[in-house]
Design an enzyme around this catalytic site. Structure first.
Site, PDB file in Angstrom:
ATOM      1  N   PRO A  43       0.835  -1.207   0.000  1.00 58.01           N
ATOM      2  CA  PRO A  43       0.000   0.000   0.000  1.00 58.01           C
ATOM      3  C   PRO A  43       0.868   1.254   0.000  1.00 58.01           C
ATOM      4  O   PRO A  43       1.886   1.306   0.683  1.00 58.01           O
ATOM      5  CB  PRO A  43      -0.769  -0.119   1.324  1.00 58.01           C
ATOM      6  CG  PRO A  43       0.066  -1.013   2.185  1.00 58.01           C
ATOM      7  CD  PRO A  43       0.777  -1.946   1.258  1.00 58.01           C
ATOM      8  N   TYR A  51       0.787   3.726  13.608  1.00 53.57           N
ATOM      9  CA  TYR A  51      -0.581   4.247  13.536  1.00 53.57           C
ATOM     10  C   TYR A  51      -1.419   3.645  14.672  1.00 53.57           C
ATOM     11  O   TYR A  51      -0.904   2.915  15.512  1.00 53.57           O
ATOM     12  CB  TYR A  51      -1.142   4.032  12.126  1.00 53.57           C
ATOM     13  CG  TYR A  51      -0.335   4.836  11.109  1.00 53.57           C
ATOM     14  CD1 TYR A  51      -0.332   6.235  11.167  1.00 53.57           C
ATOM     15  CD2 TYR A  51       0.480   4.225  10.167  1.00 53.57           C
ATOM     16  CE1 TYR A  51       0.433   7.000  10.295  1.00 53.57           C
ATOM     17  CE2 TYR A  51       1.259   4.982   9.288  1.00 53.57           C
ATOM     18  CZ  TYR A  51       1.229   6.371   9.359  1.00 53.57           C
ATOM     19  OH  TYR A  51       2.001   7.120   8.512  1.00 53.57           O
ATOM     20  N   LEU A 104      13.080  -2.542   1.090  1.00 54.58           N
ATOM     21  CA  LEU A 104      14.341  -2.530   0.333  1.00 54.58           C
ATOM     22  C   LEU A 104      14.624  -3.867  -0.344  1.00 54.58           C
ATOM     23  O   LEU A 104      15.746  -4.350  -0.340  1.00 54.58           O
ATOM     24  CB  LEU A 104      15.505  -2.076   1.209  1.00 54.58           C
ATOM     25  CG  LEU A 104      15.489  -0.564   1.533  1.00 54.58           C
ATOM     26  CD1 LEU A 104      16.683  -0.178   2.405  1.00 54.58           C
ATOM     27  CD2 LEU A 104      15.498   0.270   0.245  1.00 54.58           C
TER      28      LEU A 104
HETATM   29  C1  LIG Z   1       4.938   6.761  -1.344  1.00 50.40           C
HETATM   30  C2  LIG Z   1       4.793   5.768  -0.235  1.00 50.40           C
HETATM   31  C3  LIG Z   1       3.584   5.653   0.437  1.00 50.40           C
HETATM   32  C4  LIG Z   1       3.421   4.695   1.451  1.00 50.40           C
HETATM   33  N1  LIG Z   1       2.178   4.522   2.028  1.00 50.40           N
HETATM   34  C5  LIG Z   1       1.962   3.464   2.839  1.00 50.40           C
HETATM   35  C6  LIG Z   1       0.655   3.110   3.248  1.00 50.40           C
HETATM   36  O1  LIG Z   1      -0.342   3.689   2.806  1.00 50.40           O
HETATM   37  N2  LIG Z   1       0.525   2.076   4.105  1.00 50.40           N
HETATM   38  C7  LIG Z   1       1.597   1.352   4.561  1.00 50.40           C
HETATM   39  O2  LIG Z   1       1.429   0.424   5.333  1.00 50.40           O
HETATM   40  N3  LIG Z   1       2.845   1.642   4.136  1.00 50.40           N
HETATM   41  C8  LIG Z   1       3.043   2.656   3.281  1.00 50.40           C
HETATM   42  N4  LIG Z   1       4.307   2.889   2.786  1.00 50.40           N
HETATM   43  C9  LIG Z   1       5.388   1.952   3.120  1.00 50.40           C
HETATM   44  C10 LIG Z   1       5.516   0.895   2.021  1.00 50.40           C
HETATM   45  O3  LIG Z   1       4.324   0.135   1.877  1.00 50.40           O
HETATM   46  C11 LIG Z   1       6.710  -0.053   2.284  1.00 50.40           C
HETATM   47  O4  LIG Z   1       6.460  -0.796   3.446  1.00 50.40           O
HETATM   48  C12 LIG Z   1       8.020   0.684   2.437  1.00 50.40           C
HETATM   49  O5  LIG Z   1       8.159   1.703   1.459  1.00 50.40           O
HETATM   50  C13 LIG Z   1       9.219  -0.264   2.327  1.00 50.40           C
HETATM   51  O6  LIG Z   1       9.176  -0.980   1.111  1.00 50.40           O
HETATM   52  P1  LIG Z   1      10.085  -0.540  -0.168  1.00 50.40           P
HETATM   53  O7  LIG Z   1      11.512  -0.564   0.293  1.00 50.40           O
HETATM   54  O8  LIG Z   1       9.762  -1.575  -1.219  1.00 50.40           O
HETATM   55  O9  LIG Z   1       9.661   0.849  -0.570  1.00 50.40           O
HETATM   56  C14 LIG Z   1       4.493   3.868   1.814  1.00 50.40           C
HETATM   57  C15 LIG Z   1       5.731   4.021   1.156  1.00 50.40           C
HETATM   58  C16 LIG Z   1       5.880   4.930   0.139  1.00 50.40           C
HETATM   59  C17 LIG Z   1       7.193   5.009  -0.586  1.00 50.40           C
END
Ligand SMILES: Cc1cc2nc3c(=O)[nH]c(=O)nc-3n(C[C@H](O)[C@H](O)[C@H](O)COP(=O)(O)O)c2cc1C
Length: 371
Positions: free
Chosen positions: A25, A186, A305
């Site tokens: 998300p 949250y 990551l």
């Molecule tokens: C633009 C953006 C919005 C995010 N919004 C949410 C969210 O709505 N709910 C949530 O649980 N995590 C949110 N996250 C966290 C991501 O779901 C994810 O857990 C985090 O970015 C680490 O994964 P990644 O390294 O693949 O980016 C958000 C991250 C980004 C970059």
């Protein structure tokens, strides 16, 4: 025949996933001020729906207006919210059969803030776009912020009902799964963590007491959503801070959720306190997912990551998790799953309109649509 682990199908609570790549998300802070999705969501979700991932998760969607992180968050608490989301989903579904989940959320003391690209600061209660926040206790997220109000029994009951009402709206929208947001500091995480929860009633103190409200919310959502569709939970595996929520507690929570019918556990971390010390690096949250995976039978999703194809493959092939979730990497490259499939000699479904883009050297990349 699938050779790579990343492209093996998986059933999550009866929902059939084509591969192990799920889209995490991601808040877009681009709803209107009543929490309704806009054209941006059509563009954003539309292009992710064509990515070849197995599951698309709609961003944290607030179960009540005060549960939004910002005044631009998506909500699913009103008829107008539901109609706006239906419009986006109708368009997405016209062109893609990707299963769509929604994350239901309440920001608690981390609500009432500015959009991240405008600085993300807390907005005072009496300002336009600001409101009084709530939490388990009256401790603010960061020093100097306005304190939240501690929820009383009536307000907690209202929030449980709000989660259930949003779950009913999600069911009416035909969404394929719900993910309850219990992570990232949250509201539900604020009940779990001793750093935010100083209650002296049945909802504070012991682990059992701190888990009580999140588990009640889980039950309320599970009861409100069709039994044949999965309800999953996103947890923070640790607060990364002394005296905070731990991986041992996360394991206990995951087992309690599994016993209540939770279909999958999605393991993230942090977000509860500015004092967190996160050892950032590739796959840094995977050990947390592994610990949960070793203790439950339901599928576990690792995130954080994970950016490279072989890295993702290793998370699944070693048995650390059943799926990987992508956030930033798939925003940066919305065809990540296509490239992963090409890398492993697998196939993905591509829209008819894009079939001519199949590179010459990957003759089997685009699989025919199922009959
Ligand atoms: C633009 C953006 C919005 C995010 N919004 C949410 C969210 O709505 N709910 C949530 O649980 N995590 C949110 N996250 C966290 C991501 O779901 C994810 O857990 C985090 O970015 C680490 O994964 P990644 O390294 O693949 O980016 C958000 C991250 C980004 C970059």
């Amino acid at each position: 025949m699938s050779q790579s682990f990343l492209f093996k199908p998986l059933s999550v609570g009866g929902l059939e996933l084509r591969n192990r790549i799920v889209i995490a998300p991601m808040c877009q802070y681009s709803a209107d001020e009543e929490g309704c999705m806009t054209d941006w969501h059509m563009i954003h979700l539309g292009h992710l729906a064509l990515s070849g991932a197995a599951l698309l998760t709609i961003e944290a969607s607030a179960v009540e207006a005060e549960g939004r992180i910002t005044y631009g968050d998506v909500g699913l608490y009103s008829d107008a919210n539901e109609a706006a989301m239906a419009r986006v989903l109708d368009s997405v579904r016209r062109w893609s059969d990707i299963p769509v989940a929604i994350q239901l959320a309440h920001a608690g003391r981390k609500a009432s803030t500015e959009k991240p690209w405008l600085g993300g600061a807390q907005i005072p209660t009496d300002s336009i776009h600001g409101w009084q926040t709530v939490s388990a206790s009256t401790l603010p997220f960061a020093q100097g912020q306005a304190p939240p109000q501690a929820l009383d029994a009536k307000s907690m009951s209202d929030i449980r009902a709000a989660f259930a009402a949003s779950a009913k709206r999600a069911a009416r929208l035909g969404l394929d799964a719900i993910q309850i947001h219990c992570a990232h500091g949250y509201l539900l995480h604020q009940f779990l963590s001793p750093l935010a929860n100083r209650r002296d009633d049945a909802y504070g103190g012991s682990l059992e007491n701190r888990m009580r409200f999140p588990l009640e919310v889980f039950d309320a959502v599970r009861n409100a959503f069709p039994a044949a569709k999965p309800v999953t939970v996103r947890v923070s595996g640790t607060d990364w801070a002394p005296g905070g929520w731990t991986i041992e507690e996360t394991v206990a929570l995951s087992q309690a959720l599994q016993a209540r019918g939770c279909s999958a556990i999605h393991v993230s971390s942090g977000g509860l306190t500015p004092a967190q010390q996160i050892p950032l690096g590739p796959s840094y949250q995977v050990p947390l997912a592994r610990a949960v995976k070793q203790a439950v039978q339901v599928p576990v999703i690792a995130v954080g990551l994970i950016t490279e194809f072989e890295q993702a493959e290793a998370v699944i092939s070693t048995g650390d998790a059943d799926c990987i979730a992508l956030a930033r990497a798939i925003l940066y490259d919305p065809r990540w799953p296509w490239h992963a499939a090409a890398h492993f000699g697998e196939s993905v479904q591509a829209p008819d309109q894009y079939l001519r883009s199949q590179p010459r050297q990957f003759k089997q990349l685009f699989s025919p649509k199922p009959g």
